[in-house]
Design a protein around this motif. Sequence first.
Motif, PDB file in Angstrom:
ATOM      1  N   ARG A  44       0.836  -1.201   0.000  1.00 59.74           N
ATOM      2  CA  ARG A  44       0.000   0.000   0.000  1.00 59.74           C
ATOM      3  C   ARG A  44       0.872   1.253   0.000  1.00 59.74           C
ATOM      4  O   ARG A  44       1.855   1.334   0.740  1.00 59.74           O
ATOM      5  CB  ARG A  44      -0.907   0.016   1.237  1.00 59.74           C
ATOM      6  CG  ARG A  44      -1.992  -1.057   1.231  1.00 59.74           C
ATOM      7  CD  ARG A  44      -2.797  -0.985   2.512  1.00 59.74           C
ATOM      8  NE  ARG A  44      -1.974  -1.291   3.675  1.00 59.74           N
ATOM      9  CZ  ARG A  44      -2.075  -0.692   4.851  1.00 59.74           C
ATOM     10  NH1 ARG A  44      -2.947   0.292   5.020  1.00 59.74           N
ATOM     11  NH2 ARG A  44      -1.297  -1.050   5.854  1.00 59.74           N
ATOM     12  N   ASN A  45       0.507   2.201  -0.821  1.00 57.65           N
ATOM     13  CA  ASN A  45       1.177   3.499  -0.842  1.00 57.65           C
ATOM     14  C   ASN A  45       0.488   4.395   0.183  1.00 57.65           C
ATOM     15  O   ASN A  45      -0.646   4.822  -0.010  1.00 57.65           O
ATOM     16  CB  ASN A  45       1.081   4.114  -2.244  1.00 57.65           C
ATOM     17  CG  ASN A  45       1.786   5.454  -2.346  1.00 57.65           C
ATOM     18  OD1 ASN A  45       2.407   5.927  -1.392  1.00 57.65           O
ATOM     19  ND2 ASN A  45       1.694   6.086  -3.504  1.00 57.65           N
ATOM     20  N   LEU A  46       1.176   4.697   1.284  1.00 55.22           N
ATOM     21  CA  LEU A  46       0.594   5.518   2.339  1.00 55.22           C
ATOM     22  C   LEU A  46       0.891   7.003   2.151  1.00 55.22           C
ATOM     23  O   LEU A  46       0.424   7.828   2.935  1.00 55.22           O
ATOM     24  CB  LEU A  46       1.117   5.070   3.716  1.00 55.22           C
ATOM     25  CG  LEU A  46       0.804   3.630   4.128  1.00 55.22           C
ATOM     26  CD1 LEU A  46       1.282   3.383   5.557  1.00 55.22           C
ATOM     27  CD2 LEU A  46      -0.675   3.324   3.990  1.00 55.22           C
ATOM     28  N   GLY A  47       1.658   7.333   1.123  1.00 55.56           N
ATOM     29  CA  GLY A  47       2.004   8.722   0.872  1.00 55.56           C
ATOM     30  C   GLY A  47       1.050   9.375  -0.111  1.00 55.56           C
ATOM     31  O   GLY A  47       0.138   8.745  -0.649  1.00 55.56           O
ATOM     32  N   ALA A  48       1.305  10.653  -0.356  1.00 52.80           N
ATOM     33  CA  ALA A  48       0.449  11.420  -1.268  1.00 52.80           C
ATOM     34  C   ALA A  48       0.935  11.364  -2.708  1.00 52.80           C
ATOM     35  O   ALA A  48       0.248  11.832  -3.616  1.00 52.80           O
ATOM     36  CB  ALA A  48       0.385  12.876  -0.806  1.00 52.80           C
ATOM     37  N   ASP A  49       2.119  10.812  -2.939  1.00 50.19           N
ATOM     38  CA  ASP A  49       2.705  10.795  -4.276  1.00 50.19           C
ATOM     39  C   ASP A  49       2.167   9.613  -5.073  1.00 50.19           C
ATOM     40  O   ASP A  49       2.651   8.480  -4.954  1.00 50.19           O
ATOM     41  CB  ASP A  49       4.234  10.716  -4.166  1.00 50.19           C
ATOM     42  CG  ASP A  49       4.922  10.919  -5.505  1.00 50.19           C
ATOM     43  OD1 ASP A  49       4.224  10.918  -6.540  1.00 50.19           O
ATOM     44  OD2 ASP A  49       6.154  11.076  -5.514  1.00 50.19           O
ATOM     45  N   GLY A 106       3.025  -5.235   3.095  1.00 51.67           N
ATOM     46  CA  GLY A 106       3.938  -4.098   3.171  1.00 51.67           C
ATOM     47  C   GLY A 106       3.254  -2.797   2.829  1.00 51.67           C
ATOM     48  O   GLY A 106       2.175  -2.777   2.233  1.00 51.67           O
ATOM     49  N   HIS A 107       3.871  -1.715   3.228  1.00 55.38           N
ATOM     50  CA  HIS A 107       3.428  -0.389   2.815  1.00 55.38           C
ATOM     51  C   HIS A 107       4.653   0.498   2.661  1.00 55.38           C
ATOM     52  O   HIS A 107       5.741   0.173   3.151  1.00 55.38           O
ATOM     53  CB  HIS A 107       2.426   0.215   3.814  1.00 55.38           C
ATOM     54  CG  HIS A 107       2.936   0.338   5.210  1.00 55.38           C
ATOM     55  ND1 HIS A 107       2.647  -0.596   6.183  1.00 55.38           N
ATOM     56  CD2 HIS A 107       3.712   1.273   5.821  1.00 55.38           C
ATOM     57  CE1 HIS A 107       3.211  -0.238   7.324  1.00 55.38           C
ATOM     58  NE2 HIS A 107       3.865   0.894   7.117  1.00 55.38           N
ATOM     59  N   TYR A 108       4.472   1.616   1.972  1.00 57.40           N
ATOM     60  CA  TYR A 108       5.601   2.483   1.681  1.00 57.40           C
ATOM     61  C   TYR A 108       5.121   3.914   1.537  1.00 57.40           C
ATOM     62  O   TYR A 108       3.935   4.190   1.349  1.00 57.40           O
ATOM     63  CB  TYR A 108       6.322   2.027   0.405  1.00 57.40           C
ATOM     64  CG  TYR A 108       5.452   2.056  -0.821  1.00 57.40           C
ATOM     65  CD1 TYR A 108       5.445   3.167  -1.673  1.00 57.40           C
ATOM     66  CD2 TYR A 108       4.607   0.992  -1.136  1.00 57.40           C
ATOM     67  CE1 TYR A 108       4.625   3.203  -2.794  1.00 57.40           C
ATOM     68  CE2 TYR A 108       3.789   1.019  -2.251  1.00 57.40           C
ATOM     69  CZ  TYR A 108       3.801   2.123  -3.089  1.00 57.40           C
ATOM     70  OH  TYR A 108       2.983   2.168  -4.190  1.00 57.40           O
ATOM     71  N   ALA A 109       6.081   4.832   1.619  1.00 54.97           N
ATOM     72  CA  ALA A 109       5.770   6.257   1.438  1.00 54.97           C
ATOM     73  C   ALA A 109       7.066   7.006   1.197  1.00 54.97           C
ATOM     74  O   ALA A 109       8.137   6.611   1.680  1.00 54.97           O
ATOM     75  CB  ALA A 109       5.058   6.826   2.662  1.00 54.97           C
ATOM     76  N   ARG A 110       6.962   8.069   0.434  1.00 52.78           N
ATOM     77  CA  ARG A 110       8.110   8.948   0.252  1.00 52.78           C
ATOM     78  C   ARG A 110       8.191   9.899   1.437  1.00 52.78           C
ATOM     79  O   ARG A 110       7.199  10.534   1.826  1.00 52.78           O
ATOM     80  CB  ARG A 110       7.974   9.754  -1.047  1.00 52.78           C
ATOM     81  CG  ARG A 110       9.251  10.506  -1.423  1.00 52.78           C
ATOM     82  CD  ARG A 110       8.963  11.607  -2.438  1.00 52.78           C
ATOM     83  NE  ARG A 110       8.447  11.109  -3.687  1.00 52.78           N
ATOM     84  CZ  ARG A 110       9.207  10.728  -4.720  1.00 52.78           C
ATOM     85  NH1 ARG A 110      10.517  10.773  -4.621  1.00 52.78           N
ATOM     86  NH2 ARG A 110       8.647  10.313  -5.843  1.00 52.78           N
ATOM     87  N   GLU A 111       9.370   9.994   2.032  1.00 52.48           N
ATOM     88  CA  GLU A 111       9.604  10.896   3.155  1.00 52.48           C
ATOM     89  C   GLU A 111      10.772  11.800   2.785  1.00 52.48           C
ATOM     90  O   GLU A 111      11.931  11.408   2.904  1.00 52.48           O
ATOM     91  CB  GLU A 111       9.917  10.104   4.428  1.00 52.48           C
ATOM     92  CG  GLU A 111       8.788   9.164   4.852  1.00 52.48           C
ATOM     93  CD  GLU A 111       9.152   8.297   6.041  1.00 52.48           C
ATOM     94  OE1 GLU A 111      10.330   8.334   6.470  1.00 52.48           O
ATOM     95  OE2 GLU A 111       8.270   7.563   6.534  1.00 52.48           O
ATOM     96  N   GLY A 112      10.463  12.998   2.300  1.00 49.73           N
ATOM     97  CA  GLY A 112      11.511  13.866   1.788  1.00 49.73           C
ATOM     98  C   GLY A 112      12.104  13.240   0.547  1.00 49.73           C
ATOM     99  O   GLY A 112      11.397  12.892  -0.396  1.00 49.73           O
TER     100      GLY A 112
END
Length: 206
Positions: A44-49, A106-112
Amino acid sequence: RHWKLALPIVAVVAAVAAFLGWRALRPTTAGKAQQTTIAVLPFRNLGADTSLDFLGLALPDEAVTTLSYIPSLAVRPFENSRKYASTNVEPQVAGRELRVTDLVTGHYAREGGQLRVTLEVIDVENNRVVWRDSVSAASDNMIALREQMAARLRQGLGPVLGLARSGEGESKPKNPEAYELYLHAVAASHDIAPNKEAIASLEKVV
């Protein structure tokens, strides 16, 4: 009815993967009476991108490749799990439908400038998390992210699931542009238009 549409992209992905040399057939496990069975669900994409949505299918597909090198582990093909990308099914339910003892989520997100991926392994029968870890790499360095994720899976799952040490003989991608194009192609839908785009990407990879 989409199986005919899927044939071209499946064939080309297999051919390109073999050509590039970073995927291989799972080693045989003759002589072992019973194996731990495992499947990997879409991440899952937990970020806004939303431009990173393709990783929700591409990263677990790579995880399946890594897990296939563990001799005492029976890994379900990721094609069996792709259908859960568009559903909110509970992991335990998915695990039972896939007939596995354990499930990777799993999940992921861009952080900076970093891309952070969190992995979990769930004991399907008892519905509990038995292992959890995170990796991060520069968001424009997918090869580094792949290597970190593969290392954590090899080193972390064995002791937790009581498995034999995994082999680390798989070859690795070296060209960042080619590898990212490959990930986009792997994540493509089996519909006609995305198929054509994926094939074009794979031709560029070669």
